[in-house]
Design an enzyme around this catalytic site. Structure first.
Site, short mmCIF file in Angstrom:
data_model
loop_
_atom_site.label_atom_id
_atom_site.label_comp_id
_atom_site.label_asym_id
_atom_site.label_seq_id
_atom_site.Cartn_x
_atom_site.Cartn_y
_atom_site.Cartn_z
N TYR A 183 7.38 -10.25 5.64
CA TYR A 183 7.67 -8.24 6.24
C TYR A 183 8.48 -8.30 7.27
O TYR A 183 8.94 -8.99 8.15
CB TYR A 183 6.06 -8.05 6.31
CG TYR A 183 5.62 -7.69 5.21
CD1 TYR A 183 5.36 -6.78 4.41
CD2 TYR A 183 4.79 -8.57 5.30
CE1 TYR A 183 4.34 -5.98 3.43
CE2 TYR A 183 3.83 -8.42 3.89
CZ TYR A 183 3.53 -7.51 2.51
OH TYR A 183 2.71 -7.57 1.27
N ASP A 212 0.85 -1.14 -0.31
CA ASP A 212 -0.07 -0.07 -0.19
C ASP A 212 0.21 1.43 0.06
O ASP A 212 1.99 0.91 0.09
CB ASP A 212 -0.75 -0.09 1.35
CG ASP A 212 -2.36 0.41 0.76
OD1 ASP A 212 -2.29 1.35 0.07
OD2 ASP A 212 -3.17 0.55 1.90
#
Length: 406
Positions: free
Chosen positions: A177, A122
Site C-alpha cells: 500500500y 474500504d
C-alpha cells in the site's frame, strides 16, 4: 363515330398503362419492404450470432488487473441486494454482464463465476494494482469491451490466465500500500506553520523513516484495529518494509508518499500505524509508546484519514514459482502494464487526493483531534475516563475509510 372509338381506345390505353405503373409500384414497394425486412432479419441474426459466439466462447479462470479512484464509492466489496451504497464491484459486475463475459444470472450470484477480490479496500480508498479472479467467457477484445462499459475512473489494465483452483485472496503472499499525505502533517505541534509554505527538512524525514522502520518484523497489532484482543493470534502481522519517500510539490503544496509491504493487514491497521508515527513526530506521544502498543495493554492509537491510502500492488511469489514457468500459465507480474498504471495514477488517483485535501482539509482537520487522545492512559484509566474515550472515538468514526481486512 370514328372519333368516339378513338377516344375509347385512348382511355383504355391510359388505363392499361396506369395499371401497369401501379403494378410496378407495388412490386417496387414489395421489394423495398422485403429489403427492409431482410435488413432487420440480418441485424437480428447478427445480434443472435454475437450472443451465440459469446455462449460458445470457452469459460476460463482468469485474473483482471484493476485500477480505480475510490472517491464516491463505499469500498470495493459488493453488497448484493443493497443499492444504498455504491461499490466498485457494482460497476465491475455490470460491465462484465453488459460485455457478454458472464451470464446475467451470474451477476446476481457471484459465486457462480468463482469471483474473489485480492484486497477489500474500504470507503474512499483507491487502487492501482487490485487483482480479482473469476471465470469468464473469453470473448474477442475482452478488455476493450469491459472497459467500454466502465466509467473512466475504473479501468481493467490487464488480464492473465490462471489455474482452475486459483483464488486471488488465498494465493496472495503480500500486499503493498501507499499513503500520500501533505508533509505539514509532520510539523511539530509547537511550531505554527502555513500549510502551503511548509517544507519537510532532512532531519525530520530521517526521524519519520526511523520510526516507520520499527514496524518491520512480526508484532501484535491488536491496538491498531478493532474487535481483536491482545491474545488473538490473528492480531500478529508480519511487515516486510515501511518507509517514506522524498517529498514533492503539487498544486503549491508539498506531499510525500509512505509505502508499506506486509503479508496482510487488518481493518484500519495501516492508517493507525501512520497515525501513531505522526503523533510521535508532532510531539503528542513519546517514542516508547510504539513498544507499548505491541504489548497487552490497551493503547489509544489515532487513525489517520483514509483519503491518501492506495492499494499499489499485490504479490503472488509462491504461485509464480510453481506455475509461472510451467509452459501453460504466465507469472502474475505486470511489468508491461507499469506505464498504464502510472498514467492512471497521474490522471485519476493523485489529482483526487490533492484536490480533496485542498478542498476538504481532511488531514488538517484530523490533526486538530490529536490533542484529545491520551497516549499515556492504561486500559483501566481509559475505562474510567470513558467519556473522553467515546468523544475521541466519535471524532475518528467520522472518517469511514480503511484498509483491506483479511
Amino acid at each position: 363515330m370514328l372519333v368516339l372509338t378513338m377516344a375509347e381506345d385512348l382511355i383504355a390505353a391510359v388505363a392499361s398503362q396506369t395499371k401497369r405503373l401501379n403494378s410496378s409500384s407495388e412490386v417496387v414497394q414489395r421489394l423495398e419492404e422485403n429489403g427492409h425486412q431482410n435488413k432487420r432479419l440480418k441485424s437480428d441474426a447478427d445480434e443472435e450470432d454475437a450472443d451465440d459466439q459469446n455462449k460458445k466462447s470457452p469459460k476460463r479462470k482468469i485474473v483482471l488487473l484493476m485500477a480505480y479512484s475510490g472517491k464516491g464509492y463505499h469500498g470495493m466489496q459488493r453488497n448484493v441486494g443493497s443499492s444504498q451504497f455504491k461499490t466498485i464491484e457494482d460497476d465491475l459486475v455490470s460491465a462484465l454482464v453488459q460485455s457478454g463475459c458472464i451470464p446475467e444470472n451470474h451477476g446476481e450470484d457471484m459465486k457462480k463465476m468463482s469471483f474473489q477480490r485480492c484486497a477489500r479496500t474500504d470507503k474512499g480508498v483507491s487502487a492501482a494494482g487490485q487483482i480479482v479472479s473469476l471465470k469468464v467467457r473469453l470473448i474477442d477484445d475482452i478488455l476493450e469491451k469491459i472497459n467500454n462499459h466502465l466509467p473512466s475512473h475504473i479501468r481493467i489494465l490487464g488480464l492473465k490466465r490462471v489455474t482452475g483452483g486459483f483464488n486471488s485472496k488465498n494465493k496472495c503472499d503480500a500486499r503493498t500500500y501507499s499513503y500520500m499525505l501533505p508533509t505539514f502533517a509532520f510539523a511539530h505541534k509547537d511550531h505554527e506553520v502555513q500549510e502551503e509554505l511548509f517544507r519537510l527538512d532532512r532531519e525530520t524525514l530521517e526521524r519519520v523513516n526511523k520510526l516507520l522502520a520499527c514496524y518491520k518484523g512480526t508484532h501484535n497489532f491488536h491496538n491498531f484495529t478493532s474487535q481483536k484482543g491482545p491474545r488473538d493470534p490473528s492480531a500478529k502481522r508480519y511487515i516486510m518494509e515501511m518507509y517514506c519517500g522524498e517529498p514533492f510539490v503539487r498544486e503549491n503544496m508539498e506531499f510525500a508518499v509512505i509505502k508499506v509491504k506486509g503479508q496482510s493487514f487488518m481493518m484500519h491497521q495501516i492508517r493507525k500505524m501512520i497515525g501513531l508515527v505522526i503523533a510521535i513526530v508532532k510531539g503528542y506521544a513519546a517514542e516508547s509508546i510504539m513498544e507499548l502498543s505491541w504489548g497487552e495493554e490497551k493503547v489509544d492509537v489515532p487513525k489517520a484519514p483514509g483519503l491518501g491510502l492506495v492499494l499499489e500492488q499485490v504479490h503472488f511469489e509462491k504461485y509464480n514459482r510453481r506455475f509461472g514457468n510451467d509452459g501453460l500459465h504466465e507469472p502474475l507480474e505486470w511489468t508491461e502494464e507499469e506505464e498504464k498504471i502510472a498514467v492512471f495514477k497521474e490522471q485519476y488517483i493523485y489529482p483526487t487526493i490533492i484536490n480533496t485535501e485542498r478542498e476538504e482539509k481532511s488531514m488538517a482537520n484530523w490533526l486538530n483531534t490529536l490533542p484529545i487522545h491520551d497516549f499515556n492512559s492504561t486500559a483501566v484509566e481509559m475505562q474510567t475516563n470513558s467519556k473522553n474515550s467515546k468523544k475521541s472515538s466519535d471524532l475518528e468514526a467520522s472518517d469511514g475509510c480503511g484498509d483491506d481486512s483479511d
